[in-house]
Design a protein around this motif. Structure first.
Motif, PDB file in Angstrom:
ATOM      1  N   LEU A  83      24.163  22.619-111.633  1.00 47.86           N
ATOM      2  CA  LEU A  83      25.045  23.695-112.066  1.00 47.86           C
ATOM      3  C   LEU A  83      24.801  23.979-113.544  1.00 47.86           C
ATOM      4  O   LEU A  83      24.774  23.060-114.361  1.00 47.86           O
ATOM      5  N   VAL A  84      24.639  25.237-113.900  1.00 47.63           N
ATOM      6  CA  VAL A  84      24.430  25.614-115.293  1.00 47.63           C
ATOM      7  C   VAL A  84      25.740  25.430-116.031  1.00 47.63           C
ATOM      8  O   VAL A  84      26.765  25.988-115.662  1.00 47.63           O
ATOM      9  N   GLN A  85      25.732  24.615-117.097  1.00 46.53           N
ATOM     10  CA  GLN A  85      26.953  24.274-117.819  1.00 46.53           C
ATOM     11  C   GLN A  85      27.281  25.263-118.923  1.00 46.53           C
ATOM     12  O   GLN A  85      28.431  25.471-119.246  1.00 46.53           O
ATOM     13  N   SER A  86      26.292  25.874-119.526  1.00 47.64           N
ATOM     14  CA  SER A  86      26.513  26.749-120.669  1.00 47.64           C
ATOM     15  C   SER A  86      26.583  28.205-120.230  1.00 47.64           C
ATOM     16  O   SER A  86      25.790  28.659-119.400  1.00 47.64           O
ATOM     17  N   ASN A  87      27.512  28.946-120.811  1.00 49.37           N
ATOM     18  CA  ASN A  87      27.623  30.377-120.515  1.00 49.37           C
ATOM     19  C   ASN A  87      26.997  31.229-121.609  1.00 49.37           C
ATOM     20  O   ASN A  87      27.155  32.444-121.623  1.00 49.37           O
ATOM     21  N   LYS A  88      26.311  30.597-122.546  1.00 49.21           N
ATOM     22  CA  LYS A  88      25.692  31.317-123.656  1.00 49.21           C
ATOM     23  C   LYS A  88      24.556  32.197-123.132  1.00 49.21           C
ATOM     24  O   LYS A  88      23.724  31.753-122.342  1.00 49.21           O
ATOM     25  N   ASN A  89      24.531  33.450-123.565  1.00 54.08           N
ATOM     26  CA  ASN A  89      23.511  34.433-123.159  1.00 54.08           C
ATOM     27  C   ASN A  89      23.476  34.624-121.645  1.00 54.08           C
ATOM     28  O   ASN A  89      22.420  34.796-121.058  1.00 54.08           O
ATOM     29  N   ARG A  90      24.633  34.583-121.004  1.00 53.30           N
ATOM     30  CA  ARG A  90      24.719  34.764-119.556  1.00 53.30           C
ATOM     31  C   ARG A  90      25.670  35.908-119.247  1.00 53.30           C
ATOM     32  O   ARG A  90      26.524  36.243-120.052  1.00 53.30           O
ATOM     33  N   HIS A  91      25.516  36.492-118.084  1.00 59.87           N
ATOM     34  CA  HIS A  91      26.424  37.528-117.613  1.00 59.87           C
ATOM     35  C   HIS A  91      26.806  37.216-116.176  1.00 59.87           C
ATOM     36  O   HIS A  91      26.372  36.209-115.617  1.00 59.87           O
ATOM     37  N   LYS A  92      27.628  38.061-115.576  1.00 64.06           N
ATOM     38  CA  LYS A  92      28.179  37.723-114.263  1.00 64.06           C
ATOM     39  C   LYS A  92      27.137  37.684-113.145  1.00 64.06           C
ATOM     40  O   LYS A  92      27.381  37.104-112.100  1.00 64.06           O
ATOM     41  N   LEU A  93      25.971  38.294-113.341  1.00 69.36           N
ATOM     42  CA  LEU A  93      24.944  38.262-112.308  1.00 69.36           C
ATOM     43  C   LEU A  93      23.907  37.172-112.535  1.00 69.36           C
ATOM     44  O   LEU A  93      22.956  37.061-111.777  1.00 69.36           O
ATOM     45  N   SER A  96      23.930  30.710-111.153  1.00 71.58           N
ATOM     46  CA  SER A  96      24.802  29.637-111.580  1.00 71.58           C
ATOM     47  C   SER A  96      24.198  28.256-111.318  1.00 71.58           C
ATOM     48  O   SER A  96      24.766  27.251-111.713  1.00 71.58           O
ATOM     49  N   TRP A  97      23.049  28.213-110.661  1.00 68.84           N
ATOM     50  CA  TRP A  97      22.373  26.945-110.400  1.00 68.84           C
ATOM     51  C   TRP A  97      20.962  27.026-110.950  1.00 68.84           C
ATOM     52  O   TRP A  97      20.340  28.080-110.953  1.00 68.84           O
ATOM     53  N   GLU A  98      20.450  25.895-111.405  1.00 73.36           N
ATOM     54  CA  GLU A  98      19.078  25.846-111.876  1.00 73.36           C
ATOM     55  C   GLU A  98      18.367  24.679-111.209  1.00 73.36           C
ATOM     56  O   GLU A  98      18.985  23.712-110.792  1.00 73.36           O
ATOM     57  N   GLY A  99      17.076  24.788-111.144  1.00 69.35           N
ATOM     58  CA  GLY A  99      16.308  23.716-110.527  1.00 69.35           C
ATOM     59  C   GLY A  99      15.243  24.305-109.640  1.00 69.35           C
ATOM     60  O   GLY A  99      14.861  25.461-109.804  1.00 69.35           O
ATOM     61  N   PRO A 100      14.702  23.611-108.739  1.00 71.76           N
ATOM     62  CA  PRO A 100      15.141  22.309-108.246  1.00 71.76           C
ATOM     63  C   PRO A 100      14.693  21.167-109.157  1.00 71.76           C
ATOM     64  O   PRO A 100      13.731  21.276-109.891  1.00 71.76           O
ATOM     65  N   TYR A 101      15.432  20.086-109.083  1.00 69.94           N
ATOM     66  CA  TYR A 101      15.132  18.855-109.791  1.00 69.94           C
ATOM     67  C   TYR A 101      14.887  17.761-108.772  1.00 69.94           C
ATOM     68  O   TYR A 101      15.325  17.850-107.631  1.00 69.94           O
ATOM     69  N   ILE A 102      14.222  16.729-109.217  1.00 78.30           N
ATOM     70  CA  ILE A 102      14.035  15.560-108.372  1.00 78.30           C
ATOM     71  C   ILE A 102      14.812  14.410-109.015  1.00 78.30           C
ATOM     72  O   ILE A 102      14.833  14.273-110.235  1.00 78.30           O
ATOM     73  N   ILE A 103      15.456  13.626-108.196  1.00 77.44           N
ATOM     74  CA  ILE A 103      16.206  12.479-108.704  1.00 77.44           C
ATOM     75  C   ILE A 103      15.227  11.351-108.963  1.00 77.44           C
ATOM     76  O   ILE A 103      14.524  10.896-108.057  1.00 77.44           O
TER      77      ILE A 103
END
Length: 125
Positions: A83-93, A96-103
């Motif tokens: 989940l993207v934690q920062s709302n800096k330089n973001r808009h409603k569109l 809200s998720w970034e990745g994929p990441y590997i554990i």
């Protein structure tokens, strides 16, 4: 928090003063002192009732959460989105998720060390 619990008496609206509400007309200075003392006694009772209602609400919320929200545990090499934690330089569109990441590592339950997947580095095992 209700007005009574903050100020120790019921609120008098400006319209009550303008139009002469029965409570305003029946105001008596001597009776106000005795009613203030009674209200102070009722204040502790009102606070206790509010505390009990809050505890009851918290218990119901906890019960709902434990019945309807399932925990999920991930293992090493699982693919996840973050989940993207920062709302800096973001808009409603914005996504809200970034990745994929590997554990890479499970630090303790619910906390994981993640590594961004680069197409060149990632190998499907």
């Amino acid at each position: 928090m209700p007005f009574f619990m903050v100020y120790g008496s019921k609120a008098v609206l400006p319209t009550d003063l303008d139009y002469g509400a029965p409570r305003v007309k029946a105001y008596n200075e001597q009776g106000a002192k005795t009613s203030l003392e009674d209200a102070m006694d009722q204040l502790d009772e009102a606070r206790n009732i509010a505390l009990l209602r809050s505890a009851k609400y918290q218990q119901a919320l906890r019960r709902y959460h434990s019945c309807h929200v399932w925990g999920r545990a991930f293992n090493v090499k699982d693919l996840v989105l973050r989940l993207v934690q920062s709302n800096k330089n973001r808009h409603k569109l914005s996504l809200s998720w970034e990745g994929p990441y590997i554990i890479v590592e499970v630090l303790y339950p619910g906390t994981y060390k993640l590594k961004f997947i680069d197409d060149k580095v990632f190998t499907n095992a």
